[in-house]
Motif scaffolding. Structure first.
Motif, PDB file in Angstrom:
ATOM      1  N   LEU A 256      55.389   4.998  40.122  1.00 52.84           N
ATOM      2  CA  LEU A 256      54.384   5.873  39.974  1.00 52.84           C
ATOM      3  C   LEU A 256      53.915   6.643  41.300  1.00 52.84           C
ATOM      4  O   LEU A 256      53.681   7.804  40.815  1.00 52.84           O
ATOM      5  CB  LEU A 256      53.126   5.046  39.472  1.00 52.84           C
ATOM      6  N   PHE A 257      54.225   5.864  42.290  1.00 56.24           N
ATOM      7  CA  PHE A 257      53.747   6.747  43.536  1.00 56.24           C
ATOM      8  C   PHE A 257      54.658   7.714  43.809  1.00 56.24           C
ATOM      9  O   PHE A 257      54.251   8.990  43.995  1.00 56.24           O
ATOM     10  CB  PHE A 257      53.895   5.773  44.647  1.00 56.24           C
ATOM     11  N   ASP A 258      55.827   7.690  43.236  1.00 51.91           N
ATOM     12  CA  ASP A 258      56.936   8.737  43.643  1.00 51.91           C
ATOM     13  C   ASP A 258      56.801   9.780  42.575  1.00 51.91           C
ATOM     14  O   ASP A 258      56.923  11.074  42.993  1.00 51.91           O
ATOM     15  CB  ASP A 258      58.388   8.019  43.314  1.00 51.91           C
ATOM     16  N   HIS A 259      56.350   9.466  41.541  1.00 53.94           N
ATOM     17  CA  HIS A 259      56.040  10.529  40.638  1.00 53.94           C
ATOM     18  C   HIS A 259      54.843  11.513  41.169  1.00 53.94           C
ATOM     19  O   HIS A 259      55.012  12.754  40.985  1.00 53.94           O
ATOM     20  CB  HIS A 259      55.728  10.236  39.218  1.00 53.94           C
ATOM     21  N   TYR A 260      53.936  11.002  41.668  1.00 56.95           N
ATOM     22  CA  TYR A 260      52.667  11.872  42.306  1.00 56.95           C
ATOM     23  C   TYR A 260      53.185  12.713  43.473  1.00 56.95           C
ATOM     24  O   TYR A 260      52.782  13.598  43.984  1.00 56.95           O
ATOM     25  CB  TYR A 260      51.516  10.987  42.577  1.00 56.95           C
ATOM     26  N   LEU A 261      54.111  11.479  44.399  1.00 52.71           N
ATOM     27  CA  LEU A 261      54.546  12.440  45.687  1.00 52.71           C
ATOM     28  C   LEU A 261      55.110  13.590  45.454  1.00 52.71           C
ATOM     29  O   LEU A 261      55.072  14.498  46.375  1.00 52.71           O
ATOM     30  CB  LEU A 261      55.640  11.215  46.219  1.00 52.71           C
ATOM     31  N   LYS A 262      55.930  13.691  44.269  1.00 50.60           N
ATOM     32  CA  LYS A 262      56.643  15.275  44.076  1.00 50.60           C
ATOM     33  C   LYS A 262      55.544  16.295  43.772  1.00 50.60           C
ATOM     34  O   LYS A 262      56.047  17.471  44.059  1.00 50.60           O
ATOM     35  CB  LYS A 262      57.336  14.964  42.735  1.00 50.60           C
ATOM     36  N   GLN A 263      54.397  16.093  43.656  1.00 51.29           N
ATOM     37  CA  GLN A 263      53.371  16.825  43.417  1.00 51.29           C
ATOM     38  C   GLN A 263      52.390  17.122  44.675  1.00 51.29           C
ATOM     39  O   GLN A 263      51.554  18.099  44.554  1.00 51.29           O
ATOM     40  CB  GLN A 263      52.492  16.610  42.219  1.00 51.29           C
ATOM     41  N   ALA A 264      52.594  16.180  45.678  1.00 52.93           N
ATOM     42  CA  ALA A 264      51.826  16.151  46.559  1.00 52.93           C
ATOM     43  C   ALA A 264      51.982  17.298  47.903  1.00 52.93           C
ATOM     44  O   ALA A 264      53.270  17.570  47.897  1.00 52.93           O
ATOM     45  CB  ALA A 264      51.492  14.765  47.102  1.00 52.93           C
ATOM     46  N   GLU A 265      51.172  17.516  48.572  1.00 56.19           N
ATOM     47  CA  GLU A 265      51.313  18.420  49.952  1.00 56.19           C
ATOM     48  C   GLU A 265      51.029  17.509  51.000  1.00 56.19           C
ATOM     49  O   GLU A 265      49.810  17.045  51.191  1.00 56.19           O
ATOM     50  CB  GLU A 265      50.294  19.627  49.983  1.00 56.19           C
ATOM     51  N   GLU A 266      51.958  17.561  52.032  1.00 54.98           N
ATOM     52  CA  GLU A 266      51.669  16.583  53.152  1.00 54.98           C
ATOM     53  C   GLU A 266      50.645  17.224  53.932  1.00 54.98           C
ATOM     54  O   GLU A 266      50.558  18.354  54.104  1.00 54.98           O
ATOM     55  CB  GLU A 266      53.058  16.600  53.966  1.00 54.98           C
ATOM     56  N   VAL A 267      49.874  16.449  54.583  1.00 54.50           N
ATOM     57  CA  VAL A 267      48.675  17.006  55.459  1.00 54.50           C
ATOM     58  C   VAL A 267      48.846  16.877  56.944  1.00 54.50           C
ATOM     59  O   VAL A 267      49.183  15.930  57.531  1.00 54.50           O
ATOM     60  CB  VAL A 267      47.423  16.076  55.097  1.00 54.50           C
ATOM     61  N   LYS A 268      48.435  18.057  57.540  1.00 55.57           N
ATOM     62  CA  LYS A 268      49.019  18.094  59.039  1.00 55.57           C
ATOM     63  C   LYS A 268      47.646  18.420  59.609  1.00 55.57           C
ATOM     64  O   LYS A 268      47.229  19.523  59.654  1.00 55.57           O
ATOM     65  CB  LYS A 268      50.237  19.044  59.461  1.00 55.57           C
ATOM     66  N   LEU A 269      46.908  17.518  60.293  1.00 52.88           N
ATOM     67  CA  LEU A 269      45.731  17.879  61.066  1.00 52.88           C
ATOM     68  C   LEU A 269      45.765  18.350  62.308  1.00 52.88           C
ATOM     69  O   LEU A 269      46.701  18.305  63.159  1.00 52.88           O
ATOM     70  CB  LEU A 269      44.941  16.478  61.162  1.00 52.88           C
TER      71      LEU A 269
END
Length: 269
Positions: A256-269
């Motif tokens: 389930l986590f991997d499913h959403y990871l494909k749609q996510a954008e990594e945050v760089k502060l």
């Protein structure tokens, strides 16, 4: 779509009845899924007599689901596929009694269909609920499990401040992956402080993502799985967490986590 499935059902309904209408055949298939067995093994594990087992075996042989080899019996290749699907159905049916507490009247669309089809992986999960004398019980249990974790992955579209403290402690000894919706992310940064978060991202085993749509509070760790959902009225249900420490549930949670990871954008502060 439904018309196609109905047509398929017409083709296989006799086979479905064959598989599910007999306790004897079902028990034999389940036992043989564990490996080749002789008649004595089958009698012991199914608690059936020899004549009953042999009659069931004969029926299964006619369907090419089992093979007889040098005094032992095993599943054919087709039989192995049938056994896996049958076991998955049994697990799913077992799960639904407990899972109904959190799935019924909650938004389950956040779980992709291919994982709902494998909901049997959660057959050992329990729903931890608030009580009049312990309204924070689901979150207390969650915090205790996190305190014993080495690696945590968390997705949320709600801000639960108690999680921030739990995860701060985790980062002193383990790894954390956060996936938050934009408004929750902004609030998280406000509470923690941008510079503090930036430092943690640089110095700790910590990754941060932004996700557009994930209506849940979900954790999968090396030692447990937990899921909180929104009610169908649109409000997050603070009073229930589905929790499991079972290895199969943890694997399901990672998917389930991997499913959403494909749609996510990594945050760089």
């Amino acid at each position: 779509m439904s018309s196609n499935i109905l047509k398929l059902y017409e083709k296989v309904r006799d086979d479905l009845k064959f598989l599910t209408a007999s306790d004897v055949r079902t028990k034999i298939i389940i036992v043989l899924n564990g490996g080749s067995k002789n008649l004595s093994d089958l009698k012991e594990e199914t608690n059936l007599n020899s004549s009953t087992i042999l009659h069931g075996m004969s029926q299964l042989e006619e369907k090419n689901l089992i093979l007889k080899q040098s005094g032992g019996y095993s599943l054919s290749q087709t039989g192995k596929i049938v056994a896996l699907n049958l076991i998955n159905l049994i697990k799913a049916s077992t799960s639904l009694g407990e899972l109904e507490k959190i799935l019924l009247m909650h938004e389950i669309e956040v779980i992709p269909n291919y994982l709902l089809e494998n909901i049997g992986s959660l057959n050992n999960a329990v729903v931890v609920e608030s009580t009049p004398t312990d309204v924070m019980k689901p979150h207390t249990v969650h915090a205790e499990l996190v305190s014993r974790s080495k690696e945590v992955k968390y997705i949320s579209s709600v801000l639960l401040p108690q999680k921030i403290e739990s995860f701060d402690e985790l980062l002193e000894k383990g790894s954390l992956q956060l996936m938050l919706t934009e408004d929750v992310l902004e609030k998280w940064i406000e509470i923690k402080g941008r510079e503090t978060l930036k430092k943690e991202l640089l110095e700790k085993d910590f990754k941060l993502w932004k996700i557009e749509n994930a209506k849940m509070s979900f954790t999968v760790a090396d030692n447990f799985f937990a899921l909180g959902l929104f009610s169908t009225d649109g409000m997050y249900d603070l009073n229930k967490y589905l929790i499991s420490e079972d290895e199969e549930a943890i694997k399901w949670g990672n998917r389930l986590f991997d499913h959403y990871l494909k749609q996510a954008e990594e945050v760089k502060l």
